[in-house]
Design a protein around this motif. Structure first.
Motif, PDB file in Angstrom:
ATOM      1  N   PHE A  12       0.852  -1.188   0.000  1.00  0.00           N
ATOM      2  CA  PHE A  12       0.000   0.000   0.000  1.00  0.00           C
ATOM      3  C   PHE A  12       0.888   1.238   0.000  1.00  0.00           C
ATOM      4  N   GLN A  13       0.784   2.018  -1.053  1.00  0.00           N
ATOM      5  CA  GLN A  13       1.625   3.199  -1.209  1.00  0.00           C
ATOM      6  C   GLN A  13       0.803   4.463  -0.946  1.00  0.00           C
ATOM      7  N   ASP A  14       1.115   5.159   0.139  1.00  0.00           N
ATOM      8  CA  ASP A  14       0.424   6.427   0.404  1.00  0.00           C
ATOM      9  C   ASP A  14       1.406   7.601   0.460  1.00  0.00           C
ATOM     10  N   LYS A  15       2.692   7.300   0.189  1.00  0.00           N
ATOM     11  CA  LYS A  15       3.711   8.351   0.161  1.00  0.00           C
ATOM     12  C   LYS A  15       4.640   8.106  -1.020  1.00  0.00           C
ATOM     13  N   LYS A  16       5.239   9.155  -1.518  1.00  0.00           N
ATOM     14  CA  LYS A  16       6.253   8.989  -2.550  1.00  0.00           C
ATOM     15  C   LYS A  16       7.580   9.527  -2.040  1.00  0.00           C
ATOM     16  N   ARG A  17       8.657   8.881  -2.485  1.00  0.00           N
ATOM     17  CA  ARG A  17       9.994   9.263  -2.043  1.00  0.00           C
ATOM     18  C   ARG A  17      10.578  10.270  -3.020  1.00  0.00           C
ATOM     19  N   ILE A  18      11.077  11.377  -2.480  1.00  0.00           N
ATOM     20  CA  ILE A  18      11.637  12.447  -3.304  1.00  0.00           C
ATOM     21  C   ILE A  18      13.064  12.738  -2.835  1.00  0.00           C
ATOM     22  N   VAL A  70      19.935  11.547   0.286  1.00  0.00           N
ATOM     23  CA  VAL A  70      18.946  11.851   1.314  1.00  0.00           C
ATOM     24  C   VAL A  70      17.582  12.015   0.635  1.00  0.00           C
ATOM     25  N   TYR A  71      16.566  11.405   1.235  1.00  0.00           N
ATOM     26  CA  TYR A  71      15.224  11.482   0.662  1.00  0.00           C
ATOM     27  C   TYR A  71      14.238  12.046   1.674  1.00  0.00           C
ATOM     28  N   ARG A  72      13.171  12.633   1.149  1.00  0.00           N
ATOM     29  CA  ARG A  72      12.036  13.022   1.978  1.00  0.00           C
ATOM     30  C   ARG A  72      10.795  12.328   1.419  1.00  0.00           C
ATOM     31  N   TYR A  73       9.773  12.242   2.255  1.00  0.00           N
ATOM     32  CA  TYR A  73       8.561  11.537   1.835  1.00  0.00           C
ATOM     33  C   TYR A  73       7.375  12.486   1.835  1.00  0.00           C
ATOM     34  N   GLU A  74       6.628  12.439   0.755  1.00  0.00           N
ATOM     35  CA  GLU A  74       5.482  13.320   0.584  1.00  0.00           C
ATOM     36  C   GLU A  74       4.217  12.479   0.465  1.00  0.00           C
ATOM     37  N   LYS A  75       3.172  12.832   1.226  1.00  0.00           N
ATOM     38  CA  LYS A  75       1.937  12.066   1.216  1.00  0.00           C
ATOM     39  C   LYS A  75       1.219  12.243  -0.116  1.00  0.00           C
ATOM     40  N   LEU A  76       0.759  11.143  -0.686  1.00  0.00           N
ATOM     41  CA  LEU A  76       0.056  11.178  -1.959  1.00  0.00           C
ATOM     42  C   LEU A  76      -1.405  11.562  -1.774  1.00  0.00           C
ATOM     43  N   LYS A  77      -1.950  12.317  -2.710  1.00  0.00           N
ATOM     44  CA  LYS A  77      -3.366  12.659  -2.654  1.00  0.00           C
ATOM     45  C   LYS A  77      -4.227  11.434  -2.953  1.00  0.00           C
ATOM     46  N   ALA A  78      -3.735  10.552  -3.795  1.00  0.00           N
ATOM     47  CA  ALA A  78      -4.486   9.346  -4.170  1.00  0.00           C
ATOM     48  C   ALA A  78      -3.610   8.115  -3.941  1.00  0.00           C
ATOM     49  N   PRO A  79      -3.662   7.503  -2.744  1.00  0.00           N
ATOM     50  CA  PRO A  79      -2.860   6.303  -2.473  1.00  0.00           C
ATOM     51  C   PRO A  79      -3.204   5.183  -3.458  1.00  0.00           C
ATOM     52  N   PHE A  80      -2.266   4.273  -3.649  1.00  0.00           N
ATOM     53  CA  PHE A  80      -2.504   3.153  -4.561  1.00  0.00           C
ATOM     54  C   PHE A  80      -1.835   1.895  -4.017  1.00  0.00           C
ATOM     55  N   VAL A  81      -2.251   0.767  -4.577  1.00  0.00           N
ATOM     56  CA  VAL A  81      -1.704  -0.524  -4.174  1.00  0.00           C
ATOM     57  C   VAL A  81      -0.873  -1.083  -5.316  1.00  0.00           C
TER      58      VAL A  81
END
Length: 344
Positions: free
Chosen positions: A93-99, A117-128
């Motif tokens: 289950f992916q609700d964040k993307k790595r940037i 170094v990465y940061r994580y941003e919450k996705l507006k539309a999570p996906f599986v």
């Protein structure tokens, strides 16, 4: 394979194992034995539905190794998946993307070890997303799995006792053969300790009832507990709650080190099969809830350990590993008329 096909295939495999009495939570696991799957690259345990799915495949295929990983993860550890081996699909289950973090010139920032170094941003539309993983026994060249020496049983029992105390649910011992959780009184009722053939059996039964107790409105407020009480023994709702408590008892029993006693589940087999036939996604929901139950119980324990001794909190045990499986005879304990308890 689309997600509907995935869920149906997973449920059908579990249904067949339930009929044969070989689903992971229907098997007795020895104290200290590692049965829940872990990632070959990170050494972290898989969780929820993925954990149960891979444990089911281990059982079906007879794998003695609990390590799993993607093709690349196995390669990264020096192994190579053998030609012709078929992998097992799991869901992520992916609700964040790595940037990647960059500097003013747009160049990747790196840590002290030179890694990006990465940061994580919450996705507006999570996906599986589906991934394919392989068991370590499907590969050559991997290092041998280390098997830490199990803790002595007296220490395991001591911790299991603390786990029970730290959740805060009263336990009442009554002469007889009934073991159950009474929601209105918010208490666990167990036979006298001496009526159990061993301390392991006592704590295995206690962890099952403790799992039920987490559904109380002042704890996790779990719908299946409330609906199960209303539906009564034999109802579909009752079977769904029993499925969650039994899987959680298996998970917590491994993490604490007391193993697992499957004798409570015989009365619920038909209810479990019916629930999964009607809704294939129910097995993943049950496994996810069971993971939350186990986490709730052990998080409470860690919090109390930290309050009693902040230095000792780091020593709260991680999942134990053990060398082999044993079958232990179990006593028959009937199901109570009200409340949740083992069938035997």
């Amino acid at each position: 394979m689309n997600h509907d096909e995935y869920h149906r295939k997973f449920a059908d495999a579990i249904i067949e194992q339930i009929r044969q009495g070989t689903a992971p939570w229907q098997k007795p696991w020895a104290p200290g034995e590692r049965v829940m799957p872990m990632n070959v690259d990170t050494d972290r345990s898989y969780r929820g539905g993925n954990s149960l799915h891979l444990a089911s495949v281990q059982q079906e295929q007879g794998y003695g190794d609990v390590r799993w990983g993607t093709y690349r993860q196995i390669q990264a550890r020096g192994g190579q998946v053998r030609k012709g081996e078929r992998g097992t699909r799991i869901l992520s289950f992916q609700d964040k993307k790595r940037i990647a973090v960059t500097d003013e010139q747009g160049r990747p920032r790196r840590d002290a070890e030179g890694k990006k170094v990465y940061r994580y941003e919450k996705l507006k539309a999570p996906f599986v997303r589906q991934y394919t993983v392989f068991n370590a026994e499907q590969a050559d060249g991997l290092p041998e799995r280390s098997n830490p020496t199990p803790e002595p049983l007296w220490k395991v029992h001591q911790e299991a006792e603390r786990v029970m105390e730290d959740v805060g649910v009263p336990v009442r011992h009554v002469q007889g053969d009934r073991a159950y959780y009474h929601m209105k009184r918010d208490e666990i009722v167990l036979p006298e300790r001496g009526q159990f053939p061993s301390a392991n059996h006592y704590y295995q039964t206690a962890l099952h009832e403790l799992g039920h107790s987490t559904g109380h409105k002042d704890r996790m407020n779990r719908e299946t507990l409330i609906e199960g009480i209303d539906g009564g023994f034999g109802s579909p709702q009752y079977a769904r709650e029993e499925l969650r408590a039994e899987i959680s008892a298996m998970m917590t029993g491994e993490r604490v080190g007391v193993g697992h006693d499957p004798s409570r589940g015989a009365a619920y087999v038909e209810g479990w099969i019916q629930a999964l036939e009607e809704d294939p996604r129910e097995i993943r929901r049950a496994a996810a809830d069971a993971q939350k139950i186990s986490d709730f119980v052990l998080d409470r324990h860690r919090e109390r350990v930290a309050e009693r001794d902040p230095v000792a909190v780091a020593a709260v045990r991680t999942p134990a590993q053990g060398p082999q499986r044993i079958v232990v005879p179990v006593p028959r304990i009937p199901v109570p008329e009200r409340g949740f308890g083992p069938s035997r």
